[in-house]
Design a protein around this motif. Structure first.
Motif, short mmCIF file in Angstrom:
data_model
loop_
_atom_site.label_atom_id
_atom_site.label_comp_id
_atom_site.label_asym_id
_atom_site.label_seq_id
_atom_site.Cartn_x
_atom_site.Cartn_y
_atom_site.Cartn_z
N THR A 1 0.84 -1.20 0.00
CA THR A 1 0.00 0.00 0.00
C THR A 1 0.88 1.25 0.00
O THR A 1 1.99 1.26 0.53
N ASP A 35 0.76 5.61 0.56
CA ASP A 35 0.04 6.78 1.04
C ASP A 35 -0.30 7.67 -0.16
O ASP A 35 0.58 8.26 -0.77
N THR A 36 -1.58 7.77 -0.49
CA THR A 36 -1.98 8.51 -1.69
C THR A 36 -1.73 10.01 -1.58
O THR A 36 -1.76 10.70 -2.61
N THR A 37 -1.49 10.51 -0.39
CA THR A 37 -1.18 11.94 -0.27
C THR A 37 0.26 12.22 -0.70
O THR A 37 0.62 13.37 -0.98
N TRP A 58 1.71 7.77 -5.91
CA TRP A 58 0.95 6.65 -6.47
C TRP A 58 1.76 5.37 -6.38
O TRP A 58 3.00 5.40 -6.38
N SER A 59 1.06 4.26 -6.32
CA SER A 59 1.75 2.96 -6.38
C SER A 59 2.32 2.76 -7.78
O SER A 59 1.62 2.95 -8.78
N GLU A 71 0.26 0.42 -9.91
CA GLU A 71 -0.98 0.97 -10.44
C GLU A 71 -0.71 2.03 -11.49
O GLU A 71 -1.37 2.08 -12.54
N ILE A 96 7.41 4.32 -4.58
CA ILE A 96 6.36 5.32 -4.72
C ILE A 96 6.64 6.24 -5.91
O ILE A 96 7.77 6.67 -6.13
N THR A 121 6.01 9.78 -7.67
CA THR A 121 5.64 11.14 -7.29
C THR A 121 5.31 12.03 -8.48
O THR A 121 4.74 13.11 -8.31
N THR A 143 -2.85 17.49 -5.72
CA THR A 143 -2.11 17.09 -6.92
C THR A 143 -1.91 18.29 -7.82
O THR A 143 -2.88 18.95 -8.22
N ARG A 190 2.85 14.95 -6.76
CA ARG A 190 2.41 15.03 -5.37
C ARG A 190 3.64 15.12 -4.47
O ARG A 190 4.71 14.67 -4.84
#
Length: 454
Positions: free
Chosen positions: A309, A311-313, A316-317, A320, A370, A372, A431, A454
Motif C-alpha cells: 500500500t 500513502d496517496t497523499t 501513487w503505487s 498501479e 512510490i 511522485t 495534486t 504530489r
C-alpha cells in the motif's frame, strides 16, 4: 523416342493426379500465382537482385538452424501423432503447408513478442478458438480451378486495399464498402462449402477429414514449448552481446554477470532483459552489484504479485501507475532504479497516420516504492498538421487525470490549448497538474507536456 514420350506423358499425368489429390483447387491456384509472381520478379533485373538478396538472407546459417529446429519439431510431432493414429502420410501436404505458412511464421513472431503481449497464451487460445471450425468449413470445398484462379487475386486485392484503407481515417466509407464486398464473398464461400457437405456428407465426415481438422491445432499447441525455448535462447544471445559491449567493466565481472543472469533467468527473458539493462544503467562495478540487481528484480516480481500500500497523499503505487494508460497502449515497463531516481517509461504510440507521425510517450518517476510524478509527453512534427494528434493527446490526458486524480471535472481543452507555446497549472486535492508547450530548438516542431505531481 515414342516410348520416351509415352513415359513422360504418364509421369506428368501421375504428377497432376497427385497434385489434385494432395491439394484443393484454391491451394493450387495460390501456388500458381506465387510461381507466376516469382517468374515476374526473375524477369526484371531490379526485382531479381532484390529477390536474390532475400534468398541470401533466408539461407544464412542462423536462419537455417532456426528453421531446422522448427522442422525437426514438426517431424517429431508427426511421429508422435502417427503413433496414436492421428497422422498418416496423406497428411503430408497439409503438414508442409502448416510448416511454411504457420510454423515458421509463429516462430518468427515469437522472437519479436514483448513482455505484455501474452503472445504464447494468445497463440494457444487462438488454436482452440471456435472460429477454426468456421475456417475449416470454408476451405473444405472449393470452386473449379479456373474460378479459383480468378478469385484468388481478386480477394487478395480487396484484402490489401482494405488493410490500406484501415490506416487512413479519410477512407472510412471505402473501408465499409470493402468490408461489405468481402463479407459477401465470405457468405458465398460458406454457402458453397455447406451445400456441398449437405449434399455429400459421407465424403466430408471421414477419418481423413477429422485428422486434417485437428492437425493444425495439434501442431500449433505441440510447437509452443519449442517456440518459447527459441524465444528464451534469442534473449540469452542478445544479453550476451549487450553485456560484452561495455568496455569499462572487467572481463571477470562480465563473466560473473553472464553466469548469474543465465542461471537465474534462463526461462524468464523479460527478467533477463531487466537485469542486462540494470547492469549497464547503474552501472555494476562489483560482483555484489550484480547480486543486488538480481535481488531487486526478484523482489519487484514478488511485490507485483502483492503490491504494498502507498500513502496517496504522497504519490501513487508504481504497480498501479504503470497501468493508468494501458488501454491507450502506453503501459510503462518495470519501475526501476536509474542514475538518481526510480522511473519507468512506455513505448511511443502514434497519434495520427502521417508518414512521420506525431507521437506520445508516458513516464512515471519518483522514489523507491512510490511514484511522485506522472508525465505524458506529445512530440509533434512541424511539417504536418497536428490538429488530430493534439485532440488525441487531450483524450489521453483526460484519461490520465481521471486515473490519477479521480472523477473530477478538468477542462482538458483549456489545460492543453491549440497552441504550440503555453503554460497552465491547476491544483486539485493536493495534486499539481501542469501543462506546457515549447518549440524545439531547431524550430521544426514542438513538444507538449502534461505532468501530475504530489
Amino acid at each position: 523416342m515414342p516410348h520416351f514420350a509415352s513415359s513422360r506423358d504418364i509421369n506428368i499425368e501421375q504428377f497432376l493426379t497427385w497434385l489434385q489429390q494432395a491439394f484443393n483447387n484454391r491451394e493450387i491456384a495460390i501456388g500458381l500465382w506465387i510461381i507466376l509472381g516469382l517468374l515476374f520478379c526473375l524477369s526484371r533485373a531490379d526485382l531479381r537482385s532484390s529477390l536474390w538478396n532475400l534468398a541470401s538472407a533466408l539461407i544464412a546459417p542462423k536462419l537455417l538452424l532456426f528453421f531446422g529446429i522448427v522442422a525437426i519439431n514438426v517431424v517429431a510431432l508427426c511421429w508422435l501423432l502417427a503413433e496414436v493414429g492421428l497422422w498418416s502420410m496423406s497428411q503430408m501436404p497439409p503438414t508442409i503447408l502448416w510448416f511454411v505458412m504457420g510454423g515458421c511464421v509463429f516462430a518468427g513472431r515469437a522472437l519479436q513478442s514483448k513482455e505484455d503481449d501474452q503472445y504464447f497464451r494468445k497463440l494457444f487460445r487462438g488454436s482452440l478458438r471456435l472460429g477454426g471450425i468456421f475456417e475449416f468449413i470454408v476451405v473444405a470445398y472449393t470452386f473449379s480451378f479456373v474460378t479459383e484462379l480468378v478469385l484468388v487475386p481478386v480477394l487478395f486485392f480487396l484484402a490489401a486495399t482494405l488493410a490500406f484503407a484501415d490506416t487512413k481515417p479519410e477512407y472510412a466509407k471505402a473501408k465499409v464498402l470493402l468490408e461489405f464486398i468481402l463479407a459477401t464473398f465470405a457468405i458465398v464461400l460458406v454457402w458453397n462449402s455447406v451445400s456441398s457437405i449437405w449434399s455429400q456428407p459421407d465424403q466430408f465426415f471421414t477419418t481423413d477429414t477429422g485428422r486434417n481438422f485437428v492437425l493444425p491445432i495439434l501442431l500449433t499447441v505441440g510447437s509452443i514449448p519449442v517456440f518459447y525455448l527459441l524465444f528464451c535462447y534469442s534473449h540469452i544471445e542478445q544479453a550476451r552481446i549487450q553485456i560484452d559491449q561495455k568496455t569499462f567493466q572487467s572481463d571477470d565481472l562480465k563473466k560473473y554477470a553472464r553466469k548469474r543472469f543465465f542461471l537465474i533467468f534462463p526461462l524468464r527473458p523479460w527478467l533477463l532483459r531487466r537485469a542486462t539493462r540494470q547492469f549497464h544503467v547503474l552501472p555494476a562495478r562489483t560482483n555484489a552489484d550484480v547480486d543486488q540487481i538480481i535481488s531487486d528484480i526478484l523482489n519487484y516480481e514478488r511485490s507485483e504479485e502483492a503490491p504494498p500500500t502507498v500513502d496517496t497523499t504522497e504519490g501513487w503505487s508504481p504497480f498501479e501507475a504503470r497501468d493508468f494508460l494501458r488501454e491507450k497502449g502506453l503501459r510503462t515497463n518495470d519501475y526501476h532504479k536509474g542514475y538518481d531516481e526510480y522511473w519507468a517509461s512506455s513505448e511511443y504510440v502514434d497519434l495520427d497516420s502521417h508518414i512521420l507521425p506525431n507521437r506520445a510517450v508516458f513516464y512515471i518517476e519518483g522514489q523507491e516504492g512510490i511514484v511522485t510524478t506522472l508525465k505524458l509527453t506529445g512530440k509533434f512534427m512541424g511539417d504536418f498538421d497536428s490538429g488530430e494528434a493534439i485532440q488525441k493527446l487531450r483524450v489521453i490526458g483526460a484519461l490520465l487525470c481521471e486515473k490519477a486524480v479521480g472523477n473530477v471535472d478538468i477542462a482538458i481543452d483549456s489545460l492543453i490549448p491549440n497552441s504550440q507555446v503555453f503554460e497552465n497549472e491547476v491544483i486539485i486535492d493536493g495534486t499539481t497538474i501542469r501543462a506546457w508547450g515549447e518549440r524545439y530548438p531547431s524550430n521544426k516542431g514542438f513538444e507538449v507536456f502534461l505532468t501530475m505531481s504530489r
